[in-house]
Scaffold this motif. Structure first.
Motif, PDB file in Angstrom:
ATOM      1  N   LYS A 151      12.022 -11.837   5.335  1.00 52.85           N
ATOM      2  CA  LYS A 151      13.265 -11.950   6.101  1.00 52.85           C
ATOM      3  C   LYS A 151      13.274 -10.824   7.121  1.00 52.85           C
ATOM      4  O   LYS A 151      12.728  -9.740   6.857  1.00 52.85           O
ATOM      5  CB  LYS A 151      14.476 -11.826   5.167  1.00 52.85           C
ATOM      6  N   PRO A 152      13.872 -11.056   8.278  1.00 48.22           N
ATOM      7  CA  PRO A 152      13.908 -10.008   9.301  1.00 48.22           C
ATOM      8  C   PRO A 152      14.484  -8.704   8.751  1.00 48.22           C
ATOM      9  O   PRO A 152      15.517  -8.702   8.078  1.00 48.22           O
ATOM     10  CB  PRO A 152      14.821 -10.595  10.383  1.00 48.22           C
ATOM     11  N   GLY A 153      13.778  -7.604   9.008  1.00 44.11           N
ATOM     12  CA  GLY A 153      14.258  -6.287   8.612  1.00 44.11           C
ATOM     13  C   GLY A 153      13.953  -5.878   7.180  1.00 44.11           C
ATOM     14  O   GLY A 153      14.205  -4.732   6.800  1.00 44.11           O
ATOM     15  N   LEU A 154      13.418  -6.772   6.358  1.00 49.27           N
ATOM     16  CA  LEU A 154      13.142  -6.434   4.963  1.00 49.27           C
ATOM     17  C   LEU A 154      12.007  -5.416   4.839  1.00 49.27           C
ATOM     18  O   LEU A 154      11.994  -4.584   3.941  1.00 49.27           O
ATOM     19  CB  LEU A 154      12.811  -7.708   4.168  1.00 49.27           C
ATOM     20  N   THR A 158      13.097  -2.152   2.867  1.00 47.76           N
ATOM     21  CA  THR A 158      14.434  -1.615   3.125  1.00 47.76           C
ATOM     22  C   THR A 158      15.467  -1.978   2.062  1.00 47.76           C
ATOM     23  O   THR A 158      16.517  -1.356   1.997  1.00 47.76           O
ATOM     24  CB  THR A 158      14.950  -2.102   4.499  1.00 47.76           C
ATOM     25  N   ASP A 159      15.195  -2.959   1.238  1.00 51.44           N
ATOM     26  CA  ASP A 159      16.141  -3.402   0.214  1.00 51.44           C
ATOM     27  C   ASP A 159      15.767  -2.785  -1.135  1.00 51.44           C
ATOM     28  O   ASP A 159      14.624  -2.916  -1.586  1.00 51.44           O
ATOM     29  CB  ASP A 159      16.123  -4.932   0.128  1.00 51.44           C
ATOM     30  N   ASP A 160      16.723  -2.124  -1.791  1.00 50.45           N
ATOM     31  CA  ASP A 160      16.459  -1.430  -3.055  1.00 50.45           C
ATOM     32  C   ASP A 160      15.995  -2.370  -4.160  1.00 50.45           C
ATOM     33  O   ASP A 160      15.066  -2.043  -4.909  1.00 50.45           O
ATOM     34  CB  ASP A 160      17.700  -0.669  -3.522  1.00 50.45           C
ATOM     35  N   THR A 161      16.614  -3.524  -4.283  1.00 47.55           N
ATOM     36  CA  THR A 161      16.245  -4.478  -5.337  1.00 47.55           C
ATOM     37  C   THR A 161      14.825  -4.986  -5.124  1.00 47.55           C
ATOM     38  O   THR A 161      14.023  -5.053  -6.063  1.00 47.55           O
ATOM     39  CB  THR A 161      17.234  -5.661  -5.371  1.00 47.55           C
ATOM     40  N   THR A 162      14.504  -5.323  -3.884  1.00 47.04           N
ATOM     41  CA  THR A 162      13.160  -5.811  -3.557  1.00 47.04           C
ATOM     42  C   THR A 162      12.125  -4.713  -3.789  1.00 47.04           C
ATOM     43  O   THR A 162      11.061  -4.950  -4.367  1.00 47.04           O
ATOM     44  CB  THR A 162      13.101  -6.297  -2.098  1.00 47.04           C
ATOM     45  N   ARG A 163      12.440  -3.498  -3.356  1.00 46.56           N
ATOM     46  CA  ARG A 163      11.529  -2.363  -3.548  1.00 46.56           C
ATOM     47  C   ARG A 163      11.298  -2.136  -5.043  1.00 46.56           C
ATOM     48  O   ARG A 163      10.166  -1.909  -5.480  1.00 46.56           O
ATOM     49  CB  ARG A 163      12.078  -1.098  -2.884  1.00 46.56           C
ATOM     50  N   GLY A 164      12.335  -2.240  -5.838  1.00 46.09           N
ATOM     51  CA  GLY A 164      12.211  -2.080  -7.290  1.00 46.09           C
ATOM     52  C   GLY A 164      11.319  -3.144  -7.906  1.00 46.09           C
ATOM     53  O   GLY A 164      10.479  -2.850  -8.764  1.00 46.09           O
ATOM     54  N   PHE A 165      11.498  -4.396  -7.479  1.00 51.87           N
ATOM     55  CA  PHE A 165      10.658  -5.483  -7.987  1.00 51.87           C
ATOM     56  C   PHE A 165       9.192  -5.254  -7.625  1.00 51.87           C
ATOM     57  O   PHE A 165       8.307  -5.382  -8.476  1.00 51.87           O
ATOM     58  CB  PHE A 165      11.128  -6.837  -7.437  1.00 51.87           C
ATOM     59  N   LEU A 166       8.929  -4.904  -6.367  1.00 53.43           N
ATOM     60  CA  LEU A 166       7.552  -4.713  -5.920  1.00 53.43           C
ATOM     61  C   LEU A 166       6.912  -3.483  -6.569  1.00 53.43           C
ATOM     62  O   LEU A 166       5.724  -3.506  -6.909  1.00 53.43           O
ATOM     63  CB  LEU A 166       7.496  -4.619  -4.396  1.00 53.43           C
ATOM     64  N   THR A 167       7.678  -2.430  -6.785  1.00 58.96           N
ATOM     65  CA  THR A 167       7.162  -1.252  -7.488  1.00 58.96           C
ATOM     66  C   THR A 167       6.805  -1.614  -8.927  1.00 58.96           C
ATOM     67  O   THR A 167       5.758  -1.204  -9.443  1.00 58.96           O
ATOM     68  CB  THR A 167       8.185  -0.103  -7.440  1.00 58.96           C
ATOM     69  N   GLU A 208       0.831  -1.202   0.000  1.00 59.91           N
ATOM     70  CA  GLU A 208       0.000   0.000   0.000  1.00 59.91           C
ATOM     71  C   GLU A 208       0.866   1.253   0.000  1.00 59.91           C
ATOM     72  O   GLU A 208       0.596   2.215  -0.727  1.00 59.91           O
ATOM     73  CB  GLU A 208      -0.921  -0.008   1.219  1.00 59.91           C
ATOM     74  N   LYS A 209       1.915   1.229   0.801  1.00 59.96           N
ATOM     75  CA  LYS A 209       2.802   2.391   0.887  1.00 59.96           C
ATOM     76  C   LYS A 209       3.508   2.621  -0.451  1.00 59.96           C
ATOM     77  O   LYS A 209       3.628   3.754  -0.915  1.00 59.96           O
ATOM     78  CB  LYS A 209       3.823   2.176   2.012  1.00 59.96           C
ATOM     79  N   LEU A 210       3.942   1.533  -1.091  1.00 58.82           N
ATOM     80  CA  LEU A 210       4.609   1.642  -2.388  1.00 58.82           C
ATOM     81  C   LEU A 210       3.646   2.120  -3.480  1.00 58.82           C
ATOM     82  O   LEU A 210       4.067   2.745  -4.450  1.00 58.82           O
ATOM     83  CB  LEU A 210       5.218   0.304  -2.799  1.00 58.82           C
ATOM     84  N   ALA A 211       2.371   1.827  -3.330  1.00 64.41           N
ATOM     85  CA  ALA A 211       1.364   2.173  -4.346  1.00 64.41           C
ATOM     86  C   ALA A 211       0.722   3.543  -4.104  1.00 64.41           C
ATOM     87  O   ALA A 211      -0.179   3.936  -4.854  1.00 64.41           O
ATOM     88  CB  ALA A 211       0.285   1.100  -4.382  1.00 64.41           C
ATOM     89  N   ALA A 212       1.163   4.264  -3.087  1.00 62.98           N
ATOM     90  CA  ALA A 212       0.565   5.553  -2.749  1.00 62.98           C
ATOM     91  C   ALA A 212       0.543   6.468  -3.975  1.00 62.98           C
ATOM     92  O   ALA A 212       1.525   6.577  -4.700  1.00 62.98           O
ATOM     93  CB  ALA A 212       1.337   6.209  -1.609  1.00 62.98           C
TER      94      ALA A 212
END
Length: 191
Positions: free
Chosen positions: A147-150, A158-167, A25-29
Motif C-alpha cells: 500500500k502507498p507509504g507502507l 511505517t506501520d507498527d503492526t506490519t513491522r511487528g509481523f515482519l520482525t 533486510e533492514k528489519l533483519a540487520a
C-alpha cells in the motif's frame, strides 16, 4: 550472523518486491546478512553452456553455496511464479550431482497491490522446491499487500503492526535456518 542468498523474482526497475526485500533486510540487520543474487544476468538455461559456463552462472552457484539459506521474494505472474526464478533454480541445480541448492533452508515471500498477495504463485513454487532438495519453511506465510507509504524511501516499514509481523517472520526464519542449516546430506553429496 547467517548469510541469506536473496532471489528477487522481478527484474522491473522500480520493483515493489525489490523494495520489500530491502525493507526485510533492514528489519533483519544484525540477525541476517542478505546477499542478492543477480538472476537477471543469467542466460536461459542451456546444458551446452556447461563446457564454458558464463560468469553469471558460476557467481550464482558460488553465492548459493556460501549462503546458509535462501529467501525468494517474488511477484505473482499469471497465477504462477516468474520464469526468472525457475531459470535460476535450474542453473543452480546443475550439472547433475553438483546442485548448489542441496539441503538449503528456503522461505518464500512476495508482495503485490492485490488483496490476495502472491499466495497462488507461492503455492505453485512450493510444489517444486522440494525437488531441488530445498527445505521449505511452512509458516508463517507472507503474502504482503503493498500500500502507498507502507514502506518509505529509506526502506522503513511505517506501520507498527506490519513491522511487528515482519520482525516475527524474520525471527522465525532465523530459527528455521538454525534448525535446518547445514545438513549432512550436503557433505555426502560433495564426496
Amino acid at each position: 550472523m547467517k548469510t541469506v542468498a536473496v532471489m528477487v523474482g522481478s527484474l522491473t526497475k522500480n520493483s515493489i518486491n525489490a523494495t520489500f526485500a530491502k525493507a526485510l533486510e533492514k528489519l533483519a540487520a544484525g540477525q541476517l546478512k542478505f546477499d542478492y543474487l543477480d538472476i537477471g544476468s543469467l542466460p536461459h538455461y542451456n546444458n551446452d553452456l556447461w563446457d564454458n559456463p558464463p560468469e553469471a552462472v558460476t557467481k550464482l552457484k558460488a553465492q548459493i553455496t556460501a549462503a546458509d539459506a535462501v529467501l525468494i521474494v517474488m511477484p505473482e505472474i499469471n497465477r504462477s511464479f516468474p520464469g526468472v526464478i525457475k531459470n535460476a533454480l535450474d542453473w543452480g541445480s546443475r550439472p547433475w550431482g553438483q546442485s548448489a541448492w542441496l539441503g538449503k533452508p528456503v522461505s518464500l515471500v512476495g508482495t503485490t497491490p492485490g488483496a490476495v498477495g502472491t499466495a497462488v504463485g507461492q503455492s505453485h513454487l512450493r510444489t517444486i522446491l522440494p525437488l531441488f532438495d530445498l527445505v521449505v519453511m511452512g509458516q508463517p506465510e507472507v503474502y504482503f499487500q503493498t500500500k502507498p507509504g507502507l514502506i518509505d524511501e529509506h526502506f522503513e516499514v511505517t506501520d507498527d503492526t506490519t513491522r511487528g509481523f515482519l520482525t516475527g517472520y524474520l525471527d522465525k526464519f532465523t530459527r528455521f535456518i538454525d534448525h535446518h542449516g547445514p545438513r549432512e546430506v550436503r557433505a555426502i553429496a560433495a564426496e
